[in-house]
Design a protein around this motif. Structure first.
Motif, PDB file in Angstrom:
ATOM      1  N   ALA A   4     101.090  35.069 -36.409  1.00  0.00           N
ATOM      2  CA  ALA A   4     101.952  35.088 -37.598  1.00  0.00           C
ATOM      3  C   ALA A   4     101.580  33.982 -38.585  1.00  0.00           C
ATOM      4  O   ALA A   4     101.776  34.127 -39.795  1.00  0.00           O
ATOM      5  N   LEU A   5     101.021  32.885 -38.071  1.00  0.00           N
ATOM      6  CA  LEU A   5     100.593  31.782 -38.930  1.00  0.00           C
ATOM      7  C   LEU A   5      99.165  31.977 -39.446  1.00  0.00           C
ATOM      8  O   LEU A   5      98.618  31.097 -40.100  1.00  0.00           O
ATOM      9  N   GLY A   6      98.562  33.111 -39.138  1.00  0.00           N
ATOM     10  CA  GLY A   6      97.237  33.417 -39.657  1.00  0.00           C
ATOM     11  C   GLY A   6      96.095  32.919 -38.794  1.00  0.00           C
ATOM     12  O   GLY A   6      94.952  32.860 -39.238  1.00  0.00           O
ATOM     13  N   GLY A   7      96.379  32.546 -37.565  1.00  0.00           N
ATOM     14  CA  GLY A   7      95.334  32.096 -36.651  1.00  0.00           C
ATOM     15  C   GLY A   7      95.447  30.634 -36.301  1.00  0.00           C
ATOM     16  O   GLY A   7      96.198  29.870 -36.909  1.00  0.00           O
ATOM     17  N   ARG A   8      94.696  30.235 -35.308  1.00  0.00           N
ATOM     18  CA  ARG A   8      94.731  28.877 -34.754  1.00  0.00           C
ATOM     19  C   ARG A   8      94.296  27.803 -35.744  1.00  0.00           C
ATOM     20  O   ARG A   8      94.812  26.689 -35.753  1.00  0.00           O
ATOM     21  N   GLU A   9      93.320  28.124 -36.588  1.00  0.00           N
ATOM     22  CA  GLU A   9      92.750  27.146 -37.512  1.00  0.00           C
ATOM     23  C   GLU A   9      93.841  26.481 -38.367  1.00  0.00           C
ATOM     24  O   GLU A   9      94.608  27.167 -39.042  1.00  0.00           O
ATOM     25  N   GLY A  10      93.907  25.157 -38.307  1.00  0.00           N
ATOM     26  CA  GLY A  10      94.849  24.403 -39.135  1.00  0.00           C
ATOM     27  C   GLY A  10      96.186  24.095 -38.489  1.00  0.00           C
ATOM     28  O   GLY A  10      96.952  23.298 -39.023  1.00  0.00           O
ATOM     29  N   ILE A  11      96.510  24.702 -37.375  1.00  0.00           N
ATOM     30  CA  ILE A  11      97.779  24.376 -36.713  1.00  0.00           C
ATOM     31  C   ILE A  11      97.659  22.973 -36.129  1.00  0.00           C
ATOM     32  O   ILE A  11      96.812  22.717 -35.281  1.00  0.00           O
ATOM     33  N   ASP A  12      98.474  22.056 -36.632  1.00  0.00           N
ATOM     34  CA  ASP A  12      98.398  20.671 -36.181  1.00  0.00           C
ATOM     35  C   ASP A  12      99.770  20.064 -35.885  1.00  0.00           C
ATOM     36  O   ASP A  12      99.912  18.859 -35.721  1.00  0.00           O
ATOM     37  N   GLY A  13     100.786  20.914 -35.803  1.00  0.00           N
ATOM     38  CA  GLY A  13     102.119  20.443 -35.440  1.00  0.00           C
ATOM     39  C   GLY A  13     102.784  21.450 -34.524  1.00  0.00           C
ATOM     40  O   GLY A  13     102.511  22.649 -34.613  1.00  0.00           O
ATOM     41  N   TYR A  14     103.644  20.925 -33.612  1.00  0.00           N
ATOM     42  CA  TYR A  14     104.351  21.839 -32.711  1.00  0.00           C
ATOM     43  C   TYR A  14     105.645  21.233 -32.188  1.00  0.00           C
ATOM     44  O   TYR A  14     105.898  20.044 -32.329  1.00  0.00           O
ATOM     45  N   GLY A  15     106.485  22.112 -31.640  1.00  0.00           N
ATOM     46  CA  GLY A  15     107.752  21.707 -31.030  1.00  0.00           C
ATOM     47  C   GLY A  15     108.344  22.902 -30.295  1.00  0.00           C
ATOM     48  O   GLY A  15     107.847  24.018 -30.405  1.00  0.00           O
ATOM     49  N   LYS A  16     109.392  22.631 -29.540  1.00  0.00           N
ATOM     50  CA  LYS A  16     110.038  23.716 -28.784  1.00  0.00           C
ATOM     51  C   LYS A  16     111.515  23.414 -28.654  1.00  0.00           C
ATOM     52  O   LYS A  16     111.962  22.289 -28.852  1.00  0.00           O
ATOM     53  N   GLY A  17     112.285  24.455 -28.285  1.00  0.00           N
ATOM     54  CA  GLY A  17     113.718  24.254 -28.115  1.00  0.00           C
ATOM     55  C   GLY A  17     114.365  25.432 -27.425  1.00  0.00           C
ATOM     56  O   GLY A  17     113.719  26.456 -27.165  1.00  0.00           O
ATOM     57  N   ALA A  18     115.641  25.261 -27.125  1.00  0.00           N
ATOM     58  CA  ALA A  18     116.405  26.325 -26.475  1.00  0.00           C
ATOM     59  C   ALA A  18     117.879  26.167 -26.824  1.00  0.00           C
ATOM     60  O   ALA A  18     118.395  25.052 -26.906  1.00  0.00           O
ATOM     61  N   ILE A  19     118.518  27.301 -27.015  1.00  0.00           N
ATOM     62  CA  ILE A  19     119.976  27.355 -27.136  1.00  0.00           C
ATOM     63  C   ILE A  19     120.464  28.223 -25.991  1.00  0.00           C
ATOM     64  O   ILE A  19     120.070  29.383 -25.867  1.00  0.00           O
ATOM     65  N   ARG A  24      96.848  27.522 -25.531  1.00  0.00           N
ATOM     66  CA  ARG A  24      96.319  28.371 -26.597  1.00  0.00           C
ATOM     67  C   ARG A  24      95.776  27.581 -27.786  1.00  0.00           C
ATOM     68  O   ARG A  24      94.867  28.047 -28.474  1.00  0.00           O
ATOM     69  N   LEU A  25      96.328  26.388 -28.034  1.00  0.00           N
ATOM     70  CA  LEU A  25      95.903  25.611 -29.189  1.00  0.00           C
ATOM     71  C   LEU A  25      94.692  24.738 -28.903  1.00  0.00           C
ATOM     72  O   LEU A  25      94.102  24.163 -29.811  1.00  0.00           O
ATOM     73  N   GLY A  26      94.308  24.625 -27.646  1.00  0.00           N
ATOM     74  CA  GLY A  26      93.165  23.787 -27.316  1.00  0.00           C
ATOM     75  C   GLY A  26      93.578  22.331 -27.264  1.00  0.00           C
ATOM     76  O   GLY A  26      94.666  22.004 -26.792  1.00  0.00           O
ATOM     77  N   GLU A  27      92.714  21.460 -27.769  1.00  0.00           N
ATOM     78  CA  GLU A  27      92.998  20.032 -27.680  1.00  0.00           C
ATOM     79  C   GLU A  27      94.346  19.718 -28.317  1.00  0.00           C
ATOM     80  O   GLU A  27      94.564  19.936 -29.503  1.00  0.00           O
ATOM     81  N   SER A  28      95.256  19.231 -27.509  1.00  0.00           N
ATOM     82  CA  SER A  28      96.593  18.840 -27.967  1.00  0.00           C
ATOM     83  C   SER A  28      97.149  17.868 -26.933  1.00  0.00           C
ATOM     84  O   SER A  28      97.571  18.282 -25.867  1.00  0.00           O
ATOM     85  N   ARG A  29      97.118  16.602 -27.273  1.00  0.00           N
ATOM     86  CA  ARG A  29      97.450  15.560 -26.304  1.00  0.00           C
ATOM     87  C   ARG A  29      98.842  14.986 -26.455  1.00  0.00           C
ATOM     88  O   ARG A  29      99.333  14.332 -25.542  1.00  0.00           O
TER      89      ARG A  29
END
Length: 193
Positions: free
Chosen positions: A70-85, A109-114
């Motif tokens: 939905a974001l157009g592919g992996r390229e450029g994704i450099d932020g993330y988070g998660k949650g639950a209700i 899925r995002l590869g290098e993410s430390r």
């Protein structure tokens, strides 16, 4: 083995062009995907929830793949988070079942993410909103990526459901100018800097 049948999946994508200043050269994309699932532990106390995290891994991978697309592919994704209700018949610990399947699915899925995957959870009524925190995928101290995306689904979670959320972003906040560690300074060694 716990079963988490899906009732609904909602995907939201935001394209942020400016925050009161000039248009950004590249708009920021911020997205979230939410899955409303049945809570097999609603209305009861279950002393051992950890095995349910394994049962949720396929959901985490599927949601990750859909959000990346939905974001157009992996390229450029450099932020993330998660949650639950968690719906009213559950407990906050039911939302904590999402830590491993949500976080590790995105990392796989995002590869290098430390960096740690920022997280928020709560028990809430149907239609409750959650501000899902976002951070840089490789260095938690990158201030330009401190942000949140608000997620709410009008008809969920119902009392016996959980709304699991993954969030990702492409780029820093528009017009970020609060200093601190800049993206170009990231060493990516320890997940902090």
């Amino acid at each position: 083995m716990a079963d988490f049948p899906i009732r609904k999946i909602v995907t939201q994508i935001e394209e942020i062009r400016h925050e009161g200043g000039a248009d950004a050269a590249t708009p920021r994309l911020r997205g979230a995907i939410a899955a409303i699932v049945a809570n097999p532990f609603a209305g009861q106390y279950e002393p051992d929830l950890q095995s349910a995290m394994d049962d949720l891994k396929p959901l985490g991978l599927m949601m990750t793949d859909r959000l990346i697309a939905a974001l157009g592919g992996r390229e450029g994704i450099d932020g993330y988070g998660k949650g639950a209700i968690v719906g009213e018949a559950g407990e906050a610990e039911h939302g904590a079942m999402w830590h491993v399947p949500g976080g590790y699915s995105m990392r796989e899925r995002l590869g290098e993410s430390r960096a740690i995957v920022p997280s928020a959870m709560k028990v809430g009524a149907m239609g409750a909103a959650l501000d899902v925190p976002l951070g840089h995928i490789n260095a938690a101290y990158v201030r330009s990526h401190f942000d949140a995306v608000t997620v709410a689904v009008p008809d969920g979670p119902r009392a016996g459901e959980i709304l699991f959320i993954l969030a990702m972003a492409k780029g820093p906040r528009i017009h970020s100018r609060m200093g601190g560690l800049e993206v170009w300074q990231v060493k990516g060694e320890d997940g902090l800097r």
